[in-house]
Scaffold this active site. Structure first.
Site, PDB file in Angstrom:
ATOM      1  N   THR A 182       0.830  -1.200   0.000  1.00 14.96           N
ATOM      2  CA  THR A 182       0.000   0.000   0.000  1.00 14.96           C
ATOM      3  C   THR A 182       0.863   1.248   0.000  1.00 14.96           C
ATOM      4  OG1 THR A 182      -1.928   1.050   1.028  1.00 14.96           O
ATOM      5  CG2 THR A 182      -0.380  -0.003   2.529  1.00 14.96           C
TER       6      THR A 182
ATOM      7  N   LYS B 171       3.536   1.254  -3.829  1.00 12.90           N
ATOM      8  CA  LYS B 171       2.958   0.467  -4.924  1.00 12.90           C
ATOM      9  C   LYS B 171       3.774   0.512  -6.221  1.00 12.90           C
ATOM     10  CE  LYS B 171      -1.774   0.265  -3.362  1.00 12.90           C
ATOM     11  NZ  LYS B 171      -3.118   0.832  -3.386  1.00 12.90           N
TER      12      LYS B 171
ATOM     13  N   ASP C 236      -6.029  -3.995  -7.489  1.00 16.78           N
ATOM     14  CA  ASP C 236      -6.748  -2.761  -7.120  1.00 16.78           C
ATOM     15  C   ASP C 236      -7.789  -2.359  -8.152  1.00 16.78           C
ATOM     16  OD1 ASP C 236      -5.725  -1.977  -4.676  1.00 16.78           O
ATOM     17  OD2 ASP C 236      -4.123  -0.752  -5.541  1.00 16.78           O
TER      18      ASP C 236
ATOM     19  N   GLY D  64      -5.312  12.307  -8.407  1.00 21.50           N
ATOM     20  CA  GLY D  64      -4.164  11.546  -7.922  1.00 21.50           C
ATOM     21  C   GLY D  64      -3.500  10.810  -9.064  1.00 21.50           C
ATOM     22  N   ALA D  65      -2.217  10.559  -8.894  1.00 23.63           N
ATOM     23  CA  ALA D  65      -1.463   9.874  -9.947  1.00 23.63           C
ATOM     24  C   ALA D  65      -0.441   8.927  -9.322  1.00 23.63           C
ATOM     25  CB  ALA D  65      -0.789  10.901 -10.854  1.00 23.63           C
ATOM     26  N   GLY D  66      -0.828   8.293  -8.225  1.00 25.21           N
ATOM     27  CA  GLY D  66       0.021   7.282  -7.596  1.00 25.21           C
ATOM     28  C   GLY D  66      -0.403   5.895  -8.060  1.00 25.21           C
TER      29      GLY D  66
ATOM     30  N   ALA E 289      -2.618   3.710  -6.836  1.00 24.16           N
ATOM     31  CA  ALA E 289      -4.060   3.427  -6.893  1.00 24.16           C
ATOM     32  C   ALA E 289      -4.673   4.092  -8.120  1.00 24.16           C
ATOM     33  CB  ALA E 289      -4.735   3.918  -5.615  1.00 24.16           C
TER      34      ALA E 289
ATOM     35  N   ASN F  86      -3.695  15.993 -10.907  1.00 22.76           N
ATOM     36  CA  ASN F  86      -2.770  15.677  -9.813  1.00 22.76           C
ATOM     37  C   ASN F  86      -1.957  16.880  -9.382  1.00 22.76           C
ATOM     38  OD1 ASN F  86      -1.704  13.641  -8.064  1.00 22.76           O
ATOM     39  ND2 ASN F  86       0.225  13.796  -9.188  1.00 22.76           N
TER      40      ASN F  86
ATOM     41  N   THR G 120       1.199  16.958  -8.612  1.00 19.06           N
ATOM     42  CA  THR G 120       2.401  16.999  -9.459  1.00 19.06           C
ATOM     43  C   THR G 120       1.945  16.643 -10.871  1.00 19.06           C
ATOM     44  OG1 THR G 120       3.633  16.186  -7.554  1.00 19.06           O
ATOM     45  CG2 THR G 120       4.780  16.153  -9.682  1.00 19.06           C
TER      46      THR G 120
HETATM   47  P1  ATR Z   1      -1.116   5.030  -3.645  1.00 23.52           P
HETATM   48  O1  ATR Z   1      -0.188   3.916  -3.815  1.00 23.52           O
HETATM   49  O2  ATR Z   1      -2.137   4.771  -2.573  1.00 23.52           O
HETATM   50  O3  ATR Z   1      -1.741   5.497  -4.907  1.00 23.52           O
HETATM   51  P2  ATR Z   1       0.937   7.029  -3.829  1.00 23.52           P
HETATM   52  O4  ATR Z   1       1.546   6.236  -4.920  1.00 23.52           O
HETATM   53  O5  ATR Z   1       1.816   7.559  -2.738  1.00 23.52           O
HETATM   54  O6  ATR Z   1      -0.211   6.201  -3.088  1.00 23.52           O
HETATM   55  O7  ATR Z   1       0.095   8.236  -4.482  1.00 23.52           O
HETATM   56  C1  ATR Z   1      -0.602   9.152  -3.748  1.00 23.52           C
HETATM   57  C2  ATR Z   1      -1.204  10.173  -4.708  1.00 23.52           C
HETATM   58  O8  ATR Z   1      -1.938  11.124  -3.929  1.00 23.52           O
HETATM   59  C3  ATR Z   1      -0.189  10.977  -5.493  1.00 23.52           C
HETATM   60  O9  ATR Z   1      -0.718  11.275  -6.761  1.00 23.52           O
HETATM   61  C4  ATR Z   1      -0.041  12.252  -4.678  1.00 23.52           C
HETATM   62  O10 ATR Z   1       0.296  13.398  -5.436  1.00 23.52           O
HETATM   63  P3  ATR Z   1       1.816  13.662  -6.004  1.00 23.52           P
HETATM   64  O11 ATR Z   1       1.913  12.827  -7.263  1.00 23.52           O
HETATM   65  O12 ATR Z   1       1.863  15.104  -6.241  1.00 23.52           O
HETATM   66  O13 ATR Z   1       2.725  13.177  -4.899  1.00 23.52           O
HETATM   67  C5  ATR Z   1      -1.435  12.424  -4.157  1.00 23.52           C
HETATM   68  N1  ATR Z   1      -1.433  13.169  -2.898  1.00 23.52           N
HETATM   69  C6  ATR Z   1      -0.928  12.761  -1.716  1.00 23.52           C
HETATM   70  N2  ATR Z   1      -1.123  13.714  -0.764  1.00 23.52           N
HETATM   71  C7  ATR Z   1      -1.772  14.741  -1.387  1.00 23.52           C
HETATM   72  C8  ATR Z   1      -2.261  16.014  -0.952  1.00 23.52           C
HETATM   73  N3  ATR Z   1      -2.127  16.415   0.317  1.00 23.52           N
HETATM   74  N4  ATR Z   1      -2.875  16.793  -1.866  1.00 23.52           N
HETATM   75  C9  ATR Z   1      -3.027  16.399  -3.148  1.00 23.52           C
HETATM   76  N5  ATR Z   1      -2.586  15.204  -3.614  1.00 23.52           N
HETATM   77  C10 ATR Z   1      -1.966  14.390  -2.752  1.00 23.52           C
END
Ligand code: ATR
Length: 284
Positions: free
Chosen positions: A63, A67, A103, A127-129, A131, A150, A152
């Site tokens: 998690t 990931k 997922d 988001g772009a992580g 998940a 996202n 970033t």
């Molecule tokens: P997961 O594996 O659960 O997807 P991750 O790979 O760490 O977790 O990805 C988290 C995502 O949430 C990322 O896209 C992150 O944005 P960045 O690419 O800019 O790092 C986003 N995220 C995390 N905290 C955030 C926040 N406070 N505000 C906006 N986006 C956030």
């Protein structure tokens, strides 16, 4: 010998995966145990080289934030996980590690149960992580349009570029930086909003990635967060008349598929659901 499955992530206080999998192992009287292993990114490589390959370790759930990072430490990667570019399940086969991604399938099953067939939907994923990668891949096979927004921008763009290379991803795809103007534009043109960031997750439960003014009754809102089960985003969406879905179904269905990969047995989904609901204090 009891077989261990680990949860690799950091931090892990929010997780109910242990409660869910241990209830399932008990239900089927399997000699398995699930344990949380909080690991900062600096400790991940060593764990994957040593602990995870031990005889009594059957695998792991992966998690946030690992990931994507685990990919390069595996011996083999399932083709679907390779396309997604992220891993949430690892199986240890006699010291060889194979990575999978359950997922996206978990999310789609939960989404379609709640909202029906999503063919032709116009969707926004925040988001772009890891998940987001899984959900965006699966959604882009059925959606008409998909906008990935996202913090970033480059990370969103990377997903869009990867998906554009796959013939099965037929949606029209675009990436945008996270700000109110891009949210307003994208949401004004969409039926589905997916929050695939941890914003709003316990303990920072007062946070929301989208403000109330951007939500309306035409939207279906899916928040992958399950702790708390009603995030601020979902509360606001409900108040705006939107249909809502939290991350519990995705947690359970991705976990059920991981359970099958580790044990070769069908997962007792209702037992898993009850265990998770009890752990989160949800009355049914
Ligand atoms: P997961 O594996 O659960 O997807 P991750 O790979 O760490 O977790 O990805 C988290 C995502 O949430 C990322 O896209 C992150 O944005 P960045 O690419 O800019 O790092 C986003 N995220 C995390 N905290 C955030 C926040 N406070 N505000 C906006 N986006 C956030």
């Amino acid at each position: 010998m009891v077989k261990l499955c680990y949860l690799l992530g950091y931090p892990l206080e929010h997780s109910v995966s242990g409660v869910m999998h241990n209830a399932a192992f008990r239900e089927l009287s399997l000699g398995y145990r699930f344990e949380s292993l909080p690991l900062p990114p600096s400790a991940l490589e060593k764990c994957l080289k040593t602990e995870l390959r031990r005889k009594w370790v059957r695998g792991a759930s992966v998690t946030i934030p690992h990931k994507m990072r685990v990919l390069r430490h595996l011996d083999e990667v399932d083709p679907l996980a390779m396309r997604i570019g992220a891993i949430n399940t690892i199986v240890n086969n006699r010291g060889r590690l194979k990575g999978y991604n359950t997922d996206g399938e978990g999310a789609m099953r939960s989404l379609e149960e709640a909202f029906g067939n999503l063919k032709g939907v116009r969707a926004v994923v925040l988001g772009a992580g890891g998940a987001s990668r899984a959900i965006s891949y699966h959604l882009s096979k059925v959606a008409e349009e998909l906008v990935i927004i996202n913090r970033t921008y480059e990370n969103a763009l990377n997903i869009v570029e990867a998906l554009k290379g796959y013939p099965e991803c037929r949606a029209s795809l675009s990436a945008k930086p996270l700000n109110r103007a891009s949210l307003m534009e994208a949401l004004g043109n969409s039926e589905l909003l997916v929050n695939a960031t941890p914003v709003g997750m316990w303990p920072r439960i007062s946070e929301t990635p989208v403000d109330a003014g951007l939500l309306g009754p035409r939207l279906m809102v899916f928040d992958i967060v399950y702790n708390p089960p009603r995030t601020r985003l979902l509360e606001m969406a409900e108040a705006a008349g939107a249909k809502t879905l939290n991350g519990l179904g995705m947690l359970i269905y991705q976990g059920a598929e991981a359970f099958r990969l580790w044990t070769g047995r069908e997962a007792p989904i209702e037992v898993m659901r009850r265990a998770v609901e009890e752990a989160l204090g949800i009355q049914t």
